[in-house]
Design an enzyme around this catalytic site. Sequence first.
Site, PDB file in Angstrom:
ATOM      1  N   LEU A  25       0.750  -1.172   0.002  1.00  0.00           N
ATOM      2  CA  LEU A  25       0.151  -0.125   0.179  1.00  0.00           C
ATOM      3  C   LEU A  25       0.809   1.367  -0.054  1.00  0.00           C
ATOM      4  O   LEU A  25       1.901   1.781   0.546  1.00  0.00           O
ATOM      5  CB  LEU A  25      -0.707   0.496   1.129  1.00  0.00           C
ATOM      6  N   ASP A  26       1.010   2.238  -0.745  1.00  0.00           N
ATOM      7  CA  ASP A  26       1.122   3.694  -0.298  1.00  0.00           C
ATOM      8  C   ASP A  26       1.028   3.913   0.914  1.00  0.00           C
ATOM      9  O   ASP A  26       1.057   3.371   1.509  1.00  0.00           O
ATOM     10  CB  ASP A  26       0.597   4.663  -2.111  1.00  0.00           C
ATOM     11  N   LYS A  27       1.962   4.867   1.113  1.00  0.00           N
ATOM     12  CA  LYS A  27       2.607   5.486   2.438  1.00  0.00           C
ATOM     13  C   LYS A  27       1.778   6.101   3.221  1.00  0.00           C
ATOM     14  O   LYS A  27       0.946   5.677   4.135  1.00  0.00           O
ATOM     15  CB  LYS A  27       3.617   6.417   2.370  1.00  0.00           C
ATOM     16  N   THR A  87      -1.398   5.641   2.279  1.00  0.00           N
ATOM     17  CA  THR A  87      -3.078   4.591   1.914  1.00  0.00           C
ATOM     18  C   THR A  87      -2.669   3.433   3.129  1.00  0.00           C
ATOM     19  O   THR A  87      -1.916   2.884   3.887  1.00  0.00           O
ATOM     20  CB  THR A  87      -3.092   3.960   0.389  1.00  0.00           C
ATOM     21  N   ARG A 103      -5.067   5.007  -8.190  1.00  0.00           N
ATOM     22  CA  ARG A 103      -4.994   6.821  -8.460  1.00  0.00           C
ATOM     23  C   ARG A 103      -4.900   7.648  -9.210  1.00  0.00           C
ATOM     24  O   ARG A 103      -5.733   8.194  -9.937  1.00  0.00           O
ATOM     25  CB  ARG A 103      -4.593   7.558  -7.273  1.00  0.00           C
TER      26      ARG A 103
END
Length: 327
Positions: A153-155, A157, A258
């Site tokens: 997961l992105d930082k 998110t 995104r």
Amino acid sequence: MPDATDHAGDESDVDGEIELRQLRVPLESHGKRVDSTLALTVPEFSRSYLQQLIAAGLVQLNGVVLVKASHAVKAFDELRIELRPTPQSQAFKPEAMALDVVFEDEFLLVINKPAGLVVHPAPGNWSGTLLNGLLARDREAGLLPRAGIVHRLDKDTSGLMVVARKRQVMDELVRMIAARSVNRQYIALAHGAWTGAATRHVNLPVGRDPRNRLRMAVVDMDRNPGKTASTDISVLQSNTDYCMVRCKLHTGRTHQIRVHMAVLGHPLVADELYGGRSAGGLERQALHACRLAFEHPINGKLLEFRSPLPKDMAAAAVALGLRYNPE
């Protein structure tokens, strides 16, 4: 395991300490290049950095200094290498941290990741990552590539992630994700009133933005590198300025949701990289992994996990006039 494409410039010496390490070439590396062999046997350093050491004359093969990274090795050859600590090599160390574990057995973990936690060490974030926490939590995690992390997961998110605890389970989870048999759903808050069909099936390839290497973008794969990307997006709530959507991933490309939301004209709230703006008091991209479902790789039991909206997203939804019903 560090990526062999990491830039050597990210690996300047932390201090002057030199470590002399002697290795014996494993049977499976017989006939392979010396740099690829070292990358497997010294995984805390990137291949590009090891190539620099070879070029500097800091690697010996059977007592003879090597000068070519392409030199082929034989099984049971002896290698001697002079190593200096780098930010990357020191990154893969245990760091105790509180992790929100929602499920655990001897084979896997399911974690509820908070926003702000980086999943894997990278330039700018060599410590304090989920990987560091996993290494501290489970001694056997150090025996697995990436400490058992099979997806990211992105930082900024938040939400659910599955992590393997055994190599067999890790390999099977990777296969299951590739086969689209792991159900991953997200909740997002986005700009703009939703119009048209309640559910949109977005099948647009995603790759590095050729005009801005810090971003991903929908690309023409005849002209630029990219990978197929598929997302189902369903509206849950909408008003004149904002909408709340559920996104189901069929592929797992970097920044996929995104990018797909932005190309639809609905950039995520506070996602400045893709055209979003802060709103409702939210300062990070409004994306949360709310549901994770899959068959247990060992016993076949169906596992399903749900995570409610974190406080910051829940408060933002109210401020934006949106109501979230977890059902």
